[in-house]
Design a protein around this motif. Sequence first.
Motif, PDB file in Angstrom:
ATOM      1  N   TYR A 252      -2.740   9.375   2.606  1.00 22.15           N
ATOM      2  CA  TYR A 252      -2.225   8.108   3.145  1.00 22.15           C
ATOM      3  C   TYR A 252      -3.374   7.136   3.441  1.00 22.15           C
ATOM      4  CZ  TYR A 252      -0.371   4.799   6.590  1.00 22.15           C
ATOM      5  OH  TYR A 252      -0.044   3.656   7.274  1.00 22.15           O
ATOM      6  N   GLN A 253      -4.433   7.626   4.065  1.00 24.13           N
ATOM      7  CA  GLN A 253      -5.562   6.766   4.405  1.00 24.13           C
ATOM      8  C   GLN A 253      -6.228   6.206   3.153  1.00 24.13           C
ATOM      9  OE1 GLN A 253      -6.152   5.690   7.379  1.00 24.13           O
ATOM     10  NE2 GLN A 253      -4.694   7.051   8.413  1.00 24.13           N
ATOM     11  N   GLU A 254      -6.278   7.030   2.092  1.00 21.81           N
ATOM     12  CA  GLU A 254      -6.844   6.560   0.819  1.00 21.81           C
ATOM     13  C   GLU A 254      -5.979   5.454   0.215  1.00 21.81           C
ATOM     14  OE1 GLU A 254      -6.997  10.107  -1.473  1.00 21.81           O
ATOM     15  OE2 GLU A 254      -8.811  10.885  -0.489  1.00 21.81           O
ATOM     16  N   LEU A 255      -4.658   5.656   0.255  1.00 19.76           N
ATOM     17  CA  LEU A 255      -3.735   4.659  -0.279  1.00 19.76           C
ATOM     18  C   LEU A 255      -3.787   3.374   0.544  1.00 19.76           C
ATOM     19  CD1 LEU A 255      -0.696   7.033  -0.947  1.00 19.76           C
ATOM     20  CD2 LEU A 255      -2.074   5.884  -2.694  1.00 19.76           C
ATOM     21  N   LYS A 256      -3.874   3.527   1.844  1.00 17.35           N
ATOM     22  CA  LYS A 256      -3.940   2.371   2.746  1.00 17.35           C
ATOM     23  C   LYS A 256      -5.176   1.532   2.439  1.00 17.35           C
ATOM     24  CE  LYS A 256      -4.042   1.214   7.693  1.00 17.35           C
ATOM     25  NZ  LYS A 256      -4.019   1.766   9.073  1.00 17.35           N
ATOM     26  N   LYS A 257      -6.286   2.189   2.175  1.00 22.13           N
ATOM     27  CA  LYS A 257      -7.526   1.495   1.858  1.00 22.13           C
ATOM     28  C   LYS A 257      -7.438   0.812   0.498  1.00 22.13           C
ATOM     29  CE  LYS A 257     -12.525   2.275   1.470  1.00 22.13           C
ATOM     30  NZ  LYS A 257     -13.613   3.290   1.551  1.00 22.13           N
ATOM     31  N   HIS A 258      -6.737   1.465  -0.444  1.00 21.70           N
ATOM     32  CA  HIS A 258      -6.680   0.973  -1.826  1.00 21.70           C
ATOM     33  C   HIS A 258      -5.688  -0.173  -1.999  1.00 21.70           C
ATOM     34  CE1 HIS A 258      -5.694   0.991  -6.155  1.00 21.70           C
ATOM     35  NE2 HIS A 258      -6.948   1.364  -6.312  1.00 21.70           N
ATOM     36  N   THR A 259      -4.481  -0.028  -1.437  1.00 20.79           N
ATOM     37  CA  THR A 259      -3.410  -1.011  -1.689  1.00 20.79           C
ATOM     38  C   THR A 259      -2.896  -1.691  -0.424  1.00 20.79           C
ATOM     39  OG1 THR A 259      -1.650   0.652  -1.473  1.00 20.79           O
ATOM     40  CG2 THR A 259      -2.596   0.333  -3.666  1.00 20.79           C
ATOM     41  N   GLY A 260      -3.311  -1.192   0.745  1.00 26.05           N
ATOM     42  CA  GLY A 260      -2.715  -1.675   1.987  1.00 26.05           C
ATOM     43  C   GLY A 260      -1.367  -1.002   2.190  1.00 26.05           C
ATOM     44  N   VAL A 261      -0.766  -1.223   3.336  1.00 25.41           N
ATOM     45  CA  VAL A 261       0.544  -0.659   3.649  1.00 25.41           C
ATOM     46  C   VAL A 261       1.398  -1.749   4.307  1.00 25.41           C
ATOM     47  CG1 VAL A 261      -0.268   1.715   3.880  1.00 25.41           C
ATOM     48  CG2 VAL A 261      -0.285   0.203   5.878  1.00 25.41           C
ATOM     49  N   PRO A 262       2.710  -1.608   4.241  1.00 23.97           N
ATOM     50  CA  PRO A 262       3.588  -2.632   4.834  1.00 23.97           C
ATOM     51  C   PRO A 262       3.340  -2.792   6.332  1.00 23.97           C
ATOM     52  CG  PRO A 262       4.827  -1.210   3.357  1.00 23.97           C
ATOM     53  CD  PRO A 262       3.481  -0.573   3.527  1.00 23.97           C
ATOM     54  N   ALA A 263       3.409  -4.041   6.775  1.00 22.87           N
ATOM     55  CA  ALA A 263       3.284  -4.361   8.191  1.00 22.87           C
ATOM     56  C   ALA A 263       4.662  -4.677   8.764  1.00 22.87           C
ATOM     57  CB  ALA A 263       2.364  -5.560   8.368  1.00 22.87           C
ATOM     58  N   VAL A 264       4.760  -4.676  10.076  1.00 24.81           N
ATOM     59  CA  VAL A 264       6.014  -5.052  10.732  1.00 24.81           C
ATOM     60  C   VAL A 264       6.417  -6.451  10.263  1.00 24.81           C
ATOM     61  CG1 VAL A 264       7.099  -5.609  12.939  1.00 24.81           C
ATOM     62  CG2 VAL A 264       5.631  -3.589  12.748  1.00 24.81           C
ATOM     63  N   GLY A 265       7.676  -6.584   9.831  1.00 23.10           N
ATOM     64  CA  GLY A 265       8.178  -7.859   9.334  1.00 23.10           C
ATOM     65  C   GLY A 265       8.180  -7.979   7.831  1.00 23.10           C
ATOM     66  N   ASP A 266       7.405  -7.133   7.137  1.00 24.88           N
ATOM     67  CA  ASP A 266       7.462  -7.124   5.672  1.00 24.88           C
ATOM     68  C   ASP A 266       8.835  -6.641   5.216  1.00 24.88           C
ATOM     69  OD1 ASP A 266       4.898  -8.016   5.601  1.00 24.88           O
ATOM     70  OD2 ASP A 266       4.012  -6.172   4.819  1.00 24.88           O
ATOM     71  N   LEU A 267       9.222  -7.032   4.002  1.00 25.80           N
ATOM     72  CA  LEU A 267      10.523  -6.654   3.465  1.00 25.80           C
ATOM     73  C   LEU A 267      10.356  -5.610   2.373  1.00 25.80           C
ATOM     74  CD1 LEU A 267      12.189 -10.184   3.131  1.00 25.80           C
ATOM     75  CD2 LEU A 267      12.179  -8.649   5.112  1.00 25.80           C
ATOM     76  N   LEU A 268      11.138  -4.535   2.471  1.00 25.68           N
ATOM     77  CA  LEU A 268      11.175  -3.490   1.448  1.00 25.68           C
ATOM     78  C   LEU A 268      12.608  -3.343   0.958  1.00 25.68           C
ATOM     79  CD1 LEU A 268       8.921  -0.707   3.049  1.00 25.68           C
ATOM     80  CD2 LEU A 268       8.258  -2.401   1.337  1.00 25.68           C
TER      81      LEU A 268
END
Length: 389
Positions: A252-268
């Motif tokens: 997860y930390q690797e993916l977060k660094k590579h692409t970022g992760v959704p923040a509160v308020g983002d739409l999925l």
Amino acid sequence: MTKIKIGNIAKIFNGYAFKSNEYSDDGFQVIRITNVQNGYISNDNRKYIKLNNKLLEKFILNDGDILISLTGNVGRVGRIKKENLPAVLNQRVGKVIIKSKDVFPDYLFHFLKSGIVESKLIRKAKGIAQKNIGSVDIEDIEIPLPPLEDQKRIVKILDKADALRQKRKQAIGLLDDYLKSVFLKMFGDPVKNEKGWGFQKLNDLCDVGSSKRVFVDELTENGIPFYRGTEIGMLSCGEVIKPKLFITNKHYQELKKHTGVPAVGDLLMPSICPDGRIWSVDTELPFYFKDGRVLWIHVKVKSLNNIYLKYTLKEKFKNNYKSIASGTTFAELKIFALKGLSIMLPPVELQNKFAEIVEKSEKIAQSMLAQSAELETQFQVLMQKTFNC
């Protein structure tokens, strides 16, 4: 408790490859993979066919038939009801045919949709772009099989618990209907734009994309929740979910660094989203999601309110999905199509006013969701005890 393979008490009957160019305006509804949802069969985006060949009559479905998806979101289970009929079974959807008097159909249905089967089938699935399972994969799974009378007693308990959950969902759904009416009164139809608002392309207003691919062999038994379109759709409806798939925290930390992760308020949203099931992320707890099957929108300008955007997209998808989505087997939303959407852009002050109304309504919904969470927890504990999850 005795455990036996599903194949000893039932068999999986595969559907027929009905041709899309033979679809008609009426006739038998073709039950496709997209119709098989968690515990029910959806009537959204109906397709019909005339059944003129007697050899195809064996694919006609009946009230109470249990169906399971064999491709894509493998292991999803639904059950045919009268409102789905008349209907026929399409390819890559399996019908469960019980061949033993030792199993009560409702008991088998509860077991199949308990999450145990789906989790096992996801791990058995083959394919990269799209997962597939076969009849044998299902028939090899073991099911706890108490005496028939005990099965019926268990079903009564599970049905009662499930009914309470459904009533709570219906109440939350009524709040959503209210907000839809408020939206239309304030802004009008986002497709017709009767009020003459200006338009901008979504790509100019938001970052639109998905995630980095996570392979099946990278999934783990616990860790950081990994959501597919199924879970995102459930979260959009205010449902409390029990994560079934995970990745390690290191991954997860690797993916977060590579692409970022959704923040509160983002739409999925799921890529198959004709009913506008859009989740506005409301948690800071870590999670990741499936590439391609879940689409991610992050608002990047101050002239657009994310809540207003959510309801705009919901209306667009519900009323104009066919012209936005693409694909013959599955009508899916693609990133390039989302980027090209024209978004009605009223004054941000008006958007914010609508968002305030939504926030007030959601406070009411939160109390309902809290009760739903408690009911869901009780239900999951009951399922675990029943089926030894």
